[in-house]
Scaffold this active site. Structure first.
Site, short mmCIF file in Angstrom:
data_model
loop_
_atom_site.label_atom_id
_atom_site.label_comp_id
_atom_site.label_asym_id
_atom_site.label_seq_id
_atom_site.Cartn_x
_atom_site.Cartn_y
_atom_site.Cartn_z
N TRP A 288 0.82 -1.22 0.00
CA TRP A 288 0.00 0.00 0.00
C TRP A 288 0.85 1.26 0.00
O TRP A 288 0.33 2.36 -0.17
CB TRP A 288 -0.92 0.02 1.23
CG TRP A 288 -2.10 -0.90 1.13
CD1 TRP A 288 -2.31 -1.87 0.18
CD2 TRP A 288 -3.22 -0.95 2.01
NE1 TRP A 288 -3.50 -2.51 0.42
CE2 TRP A 288 -4.08 -1.96 1.54
CE3 TRP A 288 -3.59 -0.24 3.16
CZ2 TRP A 288 -5.29 -2.27 2.17
CZ3 TRP A 288 -4.78 -0.55 3.79
CH2 TRP A 288 -5.62 -1.55 3.29
N HIS B 291 12.75 -2.18 -1.06
CA HIS B 291 11.92 -1.61 -2.13
C HIS B 291 12.70 -0.47 -2.79
O HIS B 291 13.43 0.27 -2.12
CB HIS B 291 10.59 -1.10 -1.56
CG HIS B 291 9.61 -0.75 -2.63
ND1 HIS B 291 9.66 0.44 -3.31
CD2 HIS B 291 8.57 -1.45 -3.16
CE1 HIS B 291 8.69 0.46 -4.21
NE2 HIS B 291 8.01 -0.67 -4.14
N GLU C 177 11.26 -6.12 -9.28
CA GLU C 177 10.48 -4.94 -9.63
C GLU C 177 11.34 -3.97 -10.44
O GLU C 177 12.12 -3.20 -9.86
CB GLU C 177 10.00 -4.23 -8.36
CG GLU C 177 9.11 -5.08 -7.49
CD GLU C 177 8.21 -4.20 -6.63
OE1 GLU C 177 7.00 -4.41 -6.66
OE2 GLU C 177 8.71 -3.31 -5.93
N GLY D 75 4.65 2.06 -10.73
CA GLY D 75 3.77 3.22 -10.70
C GLY D 75 3.72 4.00 -11.99
O GLY D 75 3.23 5.12 -12.03
N SER E 113 3.36 -2.09 -12.04
CA SER E 113 2.14 -1.80 -12.80
C SER E 113 1.33 -3.06 -13.14
O SER E 113 0.75 -3.14 -14.22
CB SER E 113 2.49 -1.01 -14.07
OG SER E 113 3.06 0.24 -13.71
N GLY F 267 1.30 -2.67 -6.23
CA GLY F 267 1.21 -1.35 -5.60
C GLY F 267 -0.17 -0.76 -5.80
O GLY F 267 -1.14 -1.13 -5.12
N GLY F 268 -0.29 0.16 -6.76
CA GLY F 268 -1.53 0.91 -6.98
C GLY F 268 -2.79 0.05 -7.02
O GLY F 268 -3.80 0.39 -6.39
C1 PEP Z 1 5.41 -1.41 -5.91
O1 PEP Z 1 5.65 -0.28 -5.55
O2 PEP Z 1 5.83 -2.38 -5.25
C2 PEP Z 1 4.62 -1.60 -7.12
C3 PEP Z 1 4.72 -2.73 -7.75
O3 PEP Z 1 3.84 -0.54 -7.52
P1 PEP Z 1 2.83 -0.48 -8.78
O4 PEP Z 1 2.10 -1.79 -8.82
O5 PEP Z 1 1.93 0.66 -8.48
O6 PEP Z 1 3.66 -0.28 -9.98
#
Ligand code: PEP
Length: 249
Positions: free
Chosen positions: A11, A95, A167, A173, A212, A233-234
């Site tokens: 989150w 992260h 990631e 994001g 994403s 994330g989002g």
């Molecule tokens: C994250 O920050 O771990 C992430 C994967 O973000 P998002 O899914 O928003 O890209």
């Protein structure tokens, strides 16, 4: 062998007490497939609310960071022992936002991973390259530089209790997901890198893709041989969308 699959929600500094309760209510009655784990990692003030409202044994709670020290004069920091008090099981470490904005070097991340494991927490270790690194062909080097200090610190055997999240920084994001080909190739590299230390352990480590991921693109990503789920994330802030992602593995 069939590895555990995992969908974890990050989150970040988002959410509310209301979302914490509603997310648990929205997920509690779902039937997830066997050997599948859902993890919700809210900001620290909501950990207790999530813990108190979870009624599904396949959903666990995680924090987003710990300090590498047990306790003391570290204003604003959270100790693994405090997470033990709340019976939190997982913690996101390394992260890219922490690496970039809070000076979490790979050596500090290694300290945190070691301390998390010593405290009975399962680390979700995040690694990933920037856009410039990918464009200049340095992805594999960057990922190995992020993994090597952790392996040196905890030993490869301990990776049996570690989840690795790949990631790519350029996909976080941004709405720019890695193609399934790039994601799978990179996951394969990570598993191969770990296999260079111990092939059996490498086969057991769940490797998550993050960047994403949403309810539309998750199925194809999760179908790849070396992708065992996602760090979201989002899309993890939207109950119905996150539920679909959890069920798509
Ligand atoms: C994250 O920050 O771990 C992430 C994967 O973000 P998002 O899914 O928003 O890209």
């Amino acid at each position: 062998m069939s590895r555990q699959t995992i969908v974890a929600a990050n989150w970040k500094m988002n959410g509310s007490l209301e979302l914490a309760t509603q997310m648990c209510n929205g997920l509690n009655d779902e039937n997830f497939k066997d050997n599948h784990q859902v993890i919700i990692c809210p900001p620290a003030p909501y950990l207790s609310t999530i813990q108190a409202n979870l009624k599904n044994s396949q959903i666990a709670c995680g924090a987003q960071n710990i300090n590498e020290n047990e306790k003391g004069a570290y204003t604003g920091e959270i100790s693994a022992l405090m997470l033990n008090d709340l019976q939190v099981q997982y913690v996101i470490l390394g992260h890219s936002e922490r690496r970039a904005m809070f000076a979490d070097s790979s050596e500090i991340v290694a300290e945190k991973v070691a301390y998390a494991l010593a405290s009975g927490l399962k680390p979700i270790l995040c690694i990933g390259e920037t856009e410039e690194e990918r464009e200049s062909g340095e992805t594999e080097l960057r990922l190995s530089y992020q993994l090597a200090p952790v392996i040196a610190k905890i030993g490869i055997e301990s990776f049996k209790n570690v989840v690795v999240a790949y990631e790519p920084v350029w996909a976080i994001g941004t709405g720019k997901t890695a193609s399934t080909k790039i994601a799978q190739e990179t996951h394969e590299f990570i598993r191969g890198y770990l296999a260079g230390f111990d092939a059996d352990v490498a086969q057991q480590v769940p490797l998550l893709y993050g960047g994403s991921v949403n309810a539309t693109n998750c199925k194809e990503l999760f179908a790849q041989a070396d992708i065992d789920g996602g760090l979201i994330g989002g899309a993890s802030l939207k109950i119905e969308e996150f539920k679909k992602i959890c069920l798509a593995v």
